[in-house]
Each structure stands twice: as C-alpha cells, then as structure tokens.
Design a protein around this motif. Structure first.
Motif, mmCIF file in Angstrom:
data_model
loop_
_atom_site.group_PDB
_atom_site.id
_atom_site.type_symbol
_atom_site.label_atom_id
_atom_site.label_comp_id
_atom_site.label_asym_id
_atom_site.label_seq_id
_atom_site.Cartn_x
_atom_site.Cartn_y
_atom_site.Cartn_z
ATOM 1 N N UNK A 33 -0.890 7.243 8.382
ATOM 2 C CA UNK A 33 -1.042 5.861 8.927
ATOM 3 C C UNK A 33 -1.518 4.983 7.454
ATOM 4 N N UNK A 34 -2.265 5.520 6.626
ATOM 5 C CA UNK A 34 -2.624 4.820 5.503
ATOM 6 C C UNK A 34 -1.365 4.237 4.892
ATOM 7 N N UNK A 35 -0.949 5.293 4.428
ATOM 8 C CA UNK A 35 0.581 4.997 3.629
ATOM 9 C C UNK A 35 1.366 3.989 4.045
ATOM 10 N N UNK A 36 1.637 3.779 5.657
ATOM 11 C CA UNK A 36 2.482 2.723 5.997
ATOM 12 C C UNK A 36 1.566 1.662 6.223
ATOM 13 N N UNK A 37 0.389 1.432 6.269
ATOM 14 C CA UNK A 37 -0.388 0.380 6.536
ATOM 15 C C UNK A 37 -0.663 -0.342 5.321
ATOM 16 N N UNK A 38 -0.911 0.249 4.289
ATOM 17 C CA UNK A 38 -1.589 0.017 2.963
ATOM 18 C C UNK A 38 -0.784 0.346 1.747
ATOM 19 N N UNK A 39 -0.682 1.695 1.493
ATOM 20 C CA UNK A 39 -0.094 2.215 0.237
ATOM 21 C C UNK A 39 1.414 1.716 0.008
ATOM 22 N N UNK A 40 1.954 2.267 0.959
ATOM 23 C CA UNK A 40 3.411 1.771 0.724
ATOM 24 C C UNK A 40 3.811 0.301 0.593
ATOM 25 N N UNK A 41 3.411 -0.484 1.561
ATOM 26 C CA UNK A 41 3.688 -2.012 1.237
ATOM 27 C C UNK A 41 3.272 -2.509 0.048
ATOM 28 N N UNK A 42 1.953 -1.999 -0.425
ATOM 29 C CA UNK A 42 1.428 -2.547 -1.542
ATOM 30 C C UNK A 42 2.212 -2.309 -2.893
ATOM 31 N N UNK A 43 2.462 -0.819 -2.885
ATOM 32 C CA UNK A 43 2.999 -0.476 -4.117
ATOM 33 C C UNK A 43 4.411 -0.900 -4.241
ATOM 34 N N UNK A 44 5.050 -0.976 -3.215
ATOM 35 C CA UNK A 44 6.487 -1.543 -3.235
ATOM 36 C C UNK A 44 6.602 -3.075 -3.466
ATOM 37 N N UNK A 45 5.743 -3.942 -3.060
ATOM 38 C CA UNK A 45 5.344 -5.387 -3.411
ATOM 39 C C UNK A 45 5.064 -5.097 -4.935
ATOM 40 N N UNK A 46 4.452 -4.419 -5.296
ATOM 41 C CA UNK A 46 4.024 -4.714 -6.930
ATOM 42 C C UNK A 46 5.206 -4.236 -7.877
ATOM 43 N N UNK A 47 5.865 -3.245 -7.205
ATOM 44 C CA UNK A 47 7.166 -2.730 -8.013
ATOM 45 C C UNK A 47 8.250 -3.854 -7.965
ATOM 46 N N UNK A 48 8.348 -4.334 -6.777
ATOM 47 C CA UNK A 48 9.363 -5.529 -6.890
ATOM 48 C C UNK A 48 9.059 -6.830 -7.526
ATOM 49 N N UNK A 49 7.718 -7.110 -7.601
ATOM 50 C CA UNK A 49 7.154 -8.075 -8.261
ATOM 51 C C UNK A 49 7.545 -7.734 -9.959
ATOM 52 N N UNK A 50 7.266 -6.624 -10.376
ATOM 53 C CA UNK A 50 7.478 -6.067 -11.803
ATOM 54 C C UNK A 50 9.214 -6.272 -11.980
ATOM 55 N N UNK A 51 9.960 -5.961 -11.018
ATOM 56 C CA UNK A 51 11.492 -6.136 -11.394
ATOM 57 C C UNK A 51 11.765 -7.389 -11.562
ATOM 58 N N UNK A 52 11.167 -8.599 -10.330
ATOM 59 C CA UNK A 52 11.535 -9.881 -10.746
ATOM 60 C C UNK A 52 11.139 -10.247 -11.941
ATOM 61 N N UNK A 53 9.930 -10.087 -12.335
ATOM 62 C CA UNK A 53 9.576 -10.495 -13.760
ATOM 63 C C UNK A 53 10.385 -9.957 -14.883
ATOM 64 N N UNK A 54 10.826 -8.840 -14.707
ATOM 65 C CA UNK A 54 11.751 -8.391 -15.524
ATOM 66 C C UNK A 54 13.102 -9.059 -15.909
ATOM 67 N N UNK A 55 13.499 -9.554 -14.629
ATOM 68 C CA UNK A 55 14.703 -10.058 -14.370
ATOM 69 C C UNK A 55 14.577 -11.406 -15.145
ATOM 70 N N UNK A 56 13.525 -12.083 -14.923
ATOM 71 C CA UNK A 56 13.240 -13.257 -15.244
ATOM 72 C C UNK A 56 13.299 -13.470 -16.818
ATOM 73 N N UNK A 57 12.336 -12.313 -17.356
ATOM 74 C CA UNK A 57 12.284 -12.429 -18.546
ATOM 75 C C UNK A 57 13.569 -12.004 -19.609
ATOM 76 N N UNK A 58 14.366 -11.244 -18.865
ATOM 77 C CA UNK A 58 15.689 -10.628 -19.609
ATOM 78 C C UNK A 58 16.677 -11.756 -19.495
ATOM 79 N N UNK A 59 16.666 -12.605 -18.400
ATOM 80 C CA UNK A 59 17.831 -13.423 -18.223
ATOM 81 C C UNK A 59 18.494 -14.319 -19.413
ATOM 82 N N UNK A 60 17.566 -14.744 -20.037
ATOM 83 C CA UNK A 60 17.786 -15.518 -21.361
ATOM 84 C C UNK A 60 16.817 -14.834 -22.614
ATOM 85 N N UNK A 61 17.562 -15.503 -23.685
ATOM 86 C CA UNK A 61 16.885 -15.148 -24.890
ATOM 87 C C UNK A 61 17.775 -14.792 -25.924
#
Ligand code: HEM
Ligand code: HEM
Length: 142
Positions: A81-109
């Motif tokens: 229950x804790x995995x579904x309520x808290x750990x899974x959503x929170x960890x996935x959101x942080x992971x997706x935020x990192x991917x979004x930052x990575x794309x933003x940083x890599x898209x130019x330069x």
C-alpha cells in the motif's frame, strides 16, 4: 475506466523502459565514438521524453481511481500500500523530472560530447530511479 487505465499504464511501461534503454544505448555508442549530436539524436531523446510524460499523465489519473491507492495512515504500515500511495508515484515523478531536465539541457549547445553526456547522466539516473520502484511483484503480468 479503471481497468482501461490500468492496462494502458501497465502496457506503456514496457515501451517506456524499452525506449529509455534504447535512447541511453544510442547516446552511449555515439558518445564513445565521438559522433556529432544530430537532429536524429535529439528526436530520439524527445521520443523517450514524450513516452515518459504520457506515462506520467496516465499514472496521475490512475492514482485517483485505483483501488490499490488507499488514502489512509494505515497504508503506510503495509509495504504494498505504501508503494502505491507514496514510493512509486514519488520516485517515478523524480525520475521523469530528471529525464525532462536532461532533454532540456541536451537539446541545444555546441559541445556534442557534452550533450550526449547530459542524456547519459539524466536519462540514466531517471531510468535507475524508475527501475527502483516499479511494483515488480505485480508486474509484468497484466
Ligand atoms: C501531467 C502531465 C504533464 C506534465 C506535468 C508535463 C510537464 C512538462 C514540463 C515541466 C516540461 C518541460 C518544459 C521545458 O522546460 O522545456 C515538459 C516538456 C514536454 N512535454 Fe510534458 N508534461 C505532461 C504531459 C505531457 C504529455 C501527455 C505529452 C505528450 C503527449 C508531453 C510532451 C512534452 C514535450 C514534447 C515536451 C518537450 C518540449 C520541448 O522542450 O521540446 N507532456 N512537460
Ligand atoms: C515512467 C514512469 C512510470 C512507470 C514505468 C510506471 C510503471 C508502473 C507499473 C509497471 C505498474 C504496475 C502495473 C500492474 O500492476 O500491472 C504501475 C502501477 C501504478 N502506477 Fe505507475 N509507473 C510510472 C509512473 C507513475 C506515476 C507518475 C504515477 C502517479 C502519479 C503512477 C501511479 C501508479 C499507480 C496508482 C499504480 C497502481 C495501479 C493499480 O494496479 O491499481 N505511476 N506503474
């Protein structure tokens, strides 16, 4: 409606993992071989970002309609229950935020190697976090 979203989320999870592994592998090969960061490389990374964002959207919907997400203090005492309520959503959101930052940083330069490095670090960390908190005991197996 729950069943539909549940199957969508469960099925798209394969695609997200597959695409992220592909993007990271592609970036690694090109980084090692000193290849230029082409438009093709950018678009491939973008496909990974979009897959992750669609999964985020479906996950958010699921969060509020799934019977497995229980909004109560008692949920914290039970690992699943804790995995579904808290750990899974929170960890996935942080992971997706990192991917979004990575794309933003890599898209130019100008420095092609540095752009591949950003994909490697941010997508790599993001994928690592995602793998850490997938409900492996319930998935795969729709
Ligand atoms: C809850 C849902 C979503 C949230 C909170 C979200 C949030 C974000 C954020 C914060 C960015 C970064 C903007 C930037 O700084 O460049 C972004 C970019 C992006 N998102 Fe989402 N997103 C969501 C859903 C989606 C969906 C469903 C799609 C596609 C079907 C999508 C496609 C994209 C694309 C293509 C970009 C990259 C734009 C670019 O820089 O080229 N997102 N999103
Ligand atoms: C890359 C991002 C994500 C991946 C790869 C992912 C993957 C998965 C997988 C494999 C399952 C198990 C499905 C099954 O039992 O067949 C699951 C369940 C679930 N996920 Fe995600 N997820 C992601 C993001 C999210 C986010 C951002 C949220 C919520 C904010 C979320 C909410 C849920 C919920 C509520 C369940 C339980 C569904 C149920 O069986 O009732 N997910 N996820």
């Amino acid at each position: 409606m729950y069943t539909g979203f549940q199957h969508l989320h469960s099925g798209l999870a394969y695609l997200v993992l597959l695409i992220l592994v592909g993007v990271i592998g592609y970036a690694l090969m090109n980084f090692i071989n000193n290849k230029p960061f082409t438009e093709k490389a950018r678009k491939f990374s973008l496909v990974g970002l979009i897959a992750a964002h669609i999964q985020l959207l479906i996950g958010l919907v699921l969060y509020f309609i799934s019977p497995n997400v229980m909004f109560s203090g008692e949920a914290m005492g039970d690992a699943m229950s804790r995995l579904y309520l808290l750990e899974h959503p929170l960890t996935m959101i942080i992971g997706i935020v990192l991917i979004t930052i990575g794309y933003s940083k890599a898209k130019s330069g100008d420095d092609d190697a540095a752009r591949y490095k950003k994909i490697l670090i941010f997508y790599g960390l993001g994928l690592f976090l995602i793998l850490l908190r997938i409900p492996w005991s319930a998935w795969p197996g729709m």
